[in-house]
Scaffold this active site. Structure first.
Site, PDB file in Angstrom:
ATOM      1  N   HIS B 214       0.807  -1.217   0.000  1.00  0.00           N
ATOM      2  CA  HIS B 214       0.000   0.000   0.000  1.00  0.00           C
ATOM      3  C   HIS B 214       0.844   1.273   0.000  1.00  0.00           C
ATOM      4  O   HIS B 214       0.323   2.355  -0.231  1.00  0.00           O
ATOM      5  CB  HIS B 214      -0.987  -0.036   1.176  1.00  0.00           C
ATOM      6  CG  HIS B 214      -2.167  -0.918   0.897  1.00  0.00           C
ATOM      7  ND1 HIS B 214      -3.466  -0.571   1.157  1.00  0.00           N
ATOM      8  CD2 HIS B 214      -2.231  -2.154   0.327  1.00  0.00           C
ATOM      9  CE1 HIS B 214      -4.284  -1.554   0.791  1.00  0.00           C
ATOM     10  NE2 HIS B 214      -3.545  -2.522   0.289  1.00  0.00           N
ATOM     11  N   SER B 218      -0.358  -1.232  -6.192  1.00  0.00           N
ATOM     12  CA  SER B 218      -0.169  -2.412  -7.029  1.00  0.00           C
ATOM     13  C   SER B 218       0.577  -2.062  -8.315  1.00  0.00           C
ATOM     14  O   SER B 218       0.390  -0.978  -8.868  1.00  0.00           O
ATOM     15  CB  SER B 218      -1.528  -3.002  -7.408  1.00  0.00           C
ATOM     16  OG  SER B 218      -2.192  -3.474  -6.273  1.00  0.00           O
ATOM     17  N   LYS B 242     -14.581  -7.571  -8.185  1.00  0.00           N
ATOM     18  CA  LYS B 242     -13.748  -8.440  -9.019  1.00  0.00           C
ATOM     19  C   LYS B 242     -13.110  -9.550  -8.177  1.00  0.00           C
ATOM     20  O   LYS B 242     -13.041 -10.709  -8.599  1.00  0.00           O
ATOM     21  CB  LYS B 242     -12.662  -7.615  -9.710  1.00  0.00           C
ATOM     22  CG  LYS B 242     -12.073  -8.307 -10.923  1.00  0.00           C
ATOM     23  CD  LYS B 242     -11.237  -7.363 -11.769  1.00  0.00           C
ATOM     24  CE  LYS B 242     -10.630  -8.108 -12.935  1.00  0.00           C
ATOM     25  NZ  LYS B 242      -9.906  -7.229 -13.858  1.00  0.00           N
ATOM     26  N   ASP B 243     -12.662  -9.188  -6.965  1.00  0.00           N
ATOM     27  CA  ASP B 243     -12.093 -10.205  -6.071  1.00  0.00           C
ATOM     28  C   ASP B 243     -13.161 -11.196  -5.615  1.00  0.00           C
ATOM     29  O   ASP B 243     -12.878 -12.387  -5.464  1.00  0.00           O
ATOM     30  CB  ASP B 243     -11.444  -9.542  -4.856  1.00  0.00           C
ATOM     31  CG  ASP B 243     -10.062  -8.972  -5.188  1.00  0.00           C
ATOM     32  OD1 ASP B 243      -9.500  -9.376  -6.232  1.00  0.00           O
ATOM     33  OD2 ASP B 243      -9.559  -8.128  -4.434  1.00  0.00           O
ATOM     34  N   GLU B 286       5.016 -33.993  -0.620  1.00  0.00           N
ATOM     35  CA  GLU B 286       3.818 -33.427  -1.214  1.00  0.00           C
ATOM     36  C   GLU B 286       4.168 -32.748  -2.530  1.00  0.00           C
ATOM     37  O   GLU B 286       5.302 -32.300  -2.723  1.00  0.00           O
ATOM     38  CB  GLU B 286       3.208 -32.410  -0.259  1.00  0.00           C
ATOM     39  CG  GLU B 286       2.595 -33.052   0.953  1.00  0.00           C
ATOM     40  CD  GLU B 286       1.340 -33.818   0.592  1.00  0.00           C
ATOM     41  OE1 GLU B 286       0.248 -33.285   0.737  1.00  0.00           O
ATOM     42  OE2 GLU B 286       1.454 -34.973   0.144  1.00  0.00           O
TER      43      GLU B 286
END
Lengths: 261, 421
Positions: B214, B218, B242-243, B286
């Protein structure tokens, strides 16, 4: 790029990754040369449920045949209610076994008939006793067997049906061992436990080896995944909800973003 | 009486004056200026945050029912699966959730590599991200040990034994980690404690990750900074919706595994209780560790193998200084773009090799792939950064977006014409 293209891209990326995983997955058991025959199970697929007849017959086979050597330690007698036994029947079944309890008021441990709440009583007190009674071999617990092998149900079915009398040329079978096409190394200490008419079915089903194997496999798969039916039922509702919810979000997203352009 | 005006607003103002939480949320989640051209690859950060919360919450409920003792651990998991209401749901959400976490983090990291999100001024953001990834790996490793199945036990044996490769102190170090001379109760108890502790550290790191994010906002697909208000849109409602849409798609994907193929990412051997006397035919980690496992095995010398494996992760820390190229986004870097996809392919190849037995031709392929992994960072990236001639990125985000819109408008009629012919 419009929204649909983007979603498609995203989905295909995810699919690619899963397929990648699938490739890796298939390599885990690459060296187990035996090919298992895929059976048609009542419980496969997202709508699959355990065939109730198979479950009951499978329990019969377990209790009359397998249970003389194999434990089912994570199951309790009360669990049999889930496969169609009544409370009275279960009480009767449990009472055939004895468990150690105590100490009583005199400080002594004592034996009492098993109750519904007790776990299945194991045929042997411990691993040492089990080995001593079986030429040194240890009959494994069966509660999770269907999940503890690759393609578990097909493996169990294959193991039970693919004992062969004729040993391939050049193969030495050790003393007290039996030839089995599915078992790793092809030599197994367990004598073929099932054949045609090993168990007499009360419901008139024809008692073939294949039927026995199928029934007991279904029973053991239930024993390993008793939550499966509830899980799939809930899953269908959840996924249906998510699909509708996502479609609504997609419409909403379009509407909100439309103000921008 | 106006409820909002007479009751809500005064309370809001009273609190906000003393502890500005509401202003903080408005600044960072509502008005927060975000590049207007973020594509769906920018969904994964938010998804990771949600997955972290899912893991923590399901983990707390798992811990209610778990017993970290070698005699009881396996049975306590079965008790949860069979006798606790929705215990199976909690456990499968947690076990599949771990795999989802890594799918998301790998996409998130590759996104950063492609669009140059690790470059100035976001170096610390990237470094904290790599630290989160490392913490995730440690957490996942210890978590996998807890059910105390065969793969839990033998995986723990293989990985902890790696530390014995360290000269002089190696053996003592392993004894110290185990809390004894074998993997036993002490080991299981401390793995449980640390597995429960690590998420707190991850949350802290995430806090710093977001703080750094922040501060400079972005990155975006064009890789150019936001310059004017026309370049940005407020986070809410544009990116909240959108998220959320991304979350809907992700949950559908995730929960399909939970409900219909819960053991897909697991290994059958882990449904067999741990037995120190029986070694499984193949000990495989894994899936998310497989590329690094392949690098470890590509060198015969144990110590060098361990060094190579740890270097493979830690090399990411210095990436911002290996790639000194001025242009961020691979959109404008024709050479880097191709090497990026080669690198992705190499990672998949390493993952594939990691799952194979150590026989030819896998050994040789694995060695080449491991060598290429390091060559990508140490040779290719610096050289490309130096010699590549990137295309000129647009002046601003708005200019870039406008250009793309014009292009697609002129392209569409042309395509239609072609279709007509």
């Amino acid at each position: 790029m419009n929204l649909n293209t983007k979603i498609t891209l995203l989905c295909s990326a995810l699919t690619l990754i899963v397929l990648g995983g699938l490739q890796v997955k298939s390599a885990y058991g690459a060296e187990d040369s035996v090919k298992l025959e895929k059976q048609d199970w009542s419980f496969s697929g997202i709508f699959g449920t355990y065939d109730r007849g198979e479950l009951k017959r499978g329990y019969q086979i377990y209790s009359e045949v397998c249970s003389s050597c194999h434990s089912l330690e994570y199951l309790a007698y009360r669990n049999l209610e889930e496969i169609g036994f009544s409370e009275a029947e279960i009480k009767e079944i449990a009472a055939e076994y004895e468990v150690k309890d105590g100490p009583d008021d005199e400080g002594e441990m004592y034996m009492r008939p098993a109750r519904q709440s007790d776990k299945f009583v194991s045929p042997y007190a411990n691993e040492k006793e089990a080995r001593a009674s079986n030429n040194g071999a240890y009959p494994p617990d069966l509660s999770l067997m269907s999940k503890a092998r690759k393609n578990g149900p097909d493996y169990i079915y294959g193991l039970l049906t693919r004992y062969k009398d004729e040993v391939p040329e050049g193969m030495e079978i050790a003393d007290g061992m039996n030839y089995n096409e599915v078992y790793p190394g092809q030599q197994i200490a367990m004598v073929a436990p099932l054949e045609d008419e090993t168990v007499e079915y009360a419901d008139g089903t024809k008692a073939t080896l294949q039927q026995h194997a199928k029934d007991v496999t279904t029973f053991l798969t239930w024993a390993a995944s008793p939550e499966m039916e509830e899980r799939k039922r809930l899953g269908i509702k959840v996924i249906l909800f998510l699909v509708i919810w996502t479609a609504m979000l997609m419409a909403l997203k379009k509407k909100i973003w439309a103000k921008l352009h | 009486m106006n409820f909002y005006k007479n009751i809500v607003l005064p309370i809001h103002d009273w609190v906000d004056y003393r502890l500005p939480v509401f202003s903080y949320v408005r600044k960072n989640l509502v008005d927060y200026p975000t590049p207007k051209n973020l594509n769906y690859w920018w969904n994964f950060g938010a998804l990771l945050g949600i997955t972290l919360m899912t893991m923590i919450i399901t983990g707390i409920f798992l811990a209610f029912n778990y017993t970290p003792h070698t005699e009881l651990a396996f049975a306590s998991v079965e008790h949860l699966m069979r006798d606790v209401n929705y215990g199976w749901l909690i456990r499968f959400m947690h076990s599949s959730g771990a795999s989802m976490f890594f799918i998301l983090v790998y996409i998130h990291m590759f996104r950063s590599l492609y669009f140059g999100s690790f470059k100035a001024p976001r170096e610390l953001l990237w470094i904290i991200g790599v630290a989160i990834y490392l913490a995730m790996m440690a957490t996942a490793f210890m978590g996998y040990v807890l059910p105390w199945g065969q793969m839990s036990y033998w995986g723990a044996t293989v990985i902890t034994s790696l530390f014995s490769a360290i000269p002089i102190v190696g053996d003592s170090l392993v004894t110290w980690i185990w809390g004894g001379f074998v993997i036993g109760d002490n080991t299981l108890m401390r793995f449980f404690v640390v597995h429960y502790l690590m998420p707190m550290i991850i949350v802290l790191l995430v806090f710093f990750h977001l703080w750094a994010l922040h501060s400079h906002h972005s990155n975006n697909p064009l890789g150019v900074d936001m310059k004017t208000p026309a370049d940005s849109i407020p986070f809410h409602p544009y990116y909240t919706i959108k998220d959320l849409l991304g979350l809907g798609v992700f949950l559908t994907f995730y929960l399909t595994f939970v409900f219909f193929a819960p053991d897909y990412f697991g290994h059958p051997d882990n449904y067999v209780e741990a037995n120190p006397l029986v070694t499984p035919a193949h000990i495989v980690p894994e899936w998310y560790f497989l590329p690094f496992y392949a690098i470890l095995r590509s060198i015969d010398d144990k110590l060098l193998g361990v060094i190579a494996m740890f270097s493979a992760v830690s090399i990411l820390f210095v990436l911002p200084w290996l790639d000194r190229g001025r242009v961020r986004s691979a959109k404008f870097r024709p050479i880097y773009r191709q090497f990026f996809w080669l690198f992705v392919a190499d990672c998949f190849l390493l993952g594939y090799i990691g799952a194979q037995s150590a026989v030819e031709p896998f050994v040789t392929i694995g060695r080449l792939a491991a060598a290429y992994y390091f060559a990508h960072f140490l040779i290719i990236i610096p050289l490309v950064a130096k010699f590549e001639r990137p295309l000129e990125p647009p002046e601003s985000i708005s200019a870039g977006v406008l250009e793309a819109q014009l292009k697609s408008k002129t392209a569409e009629p042309a395509a239609q014409l072609q279709g007509a012919e």
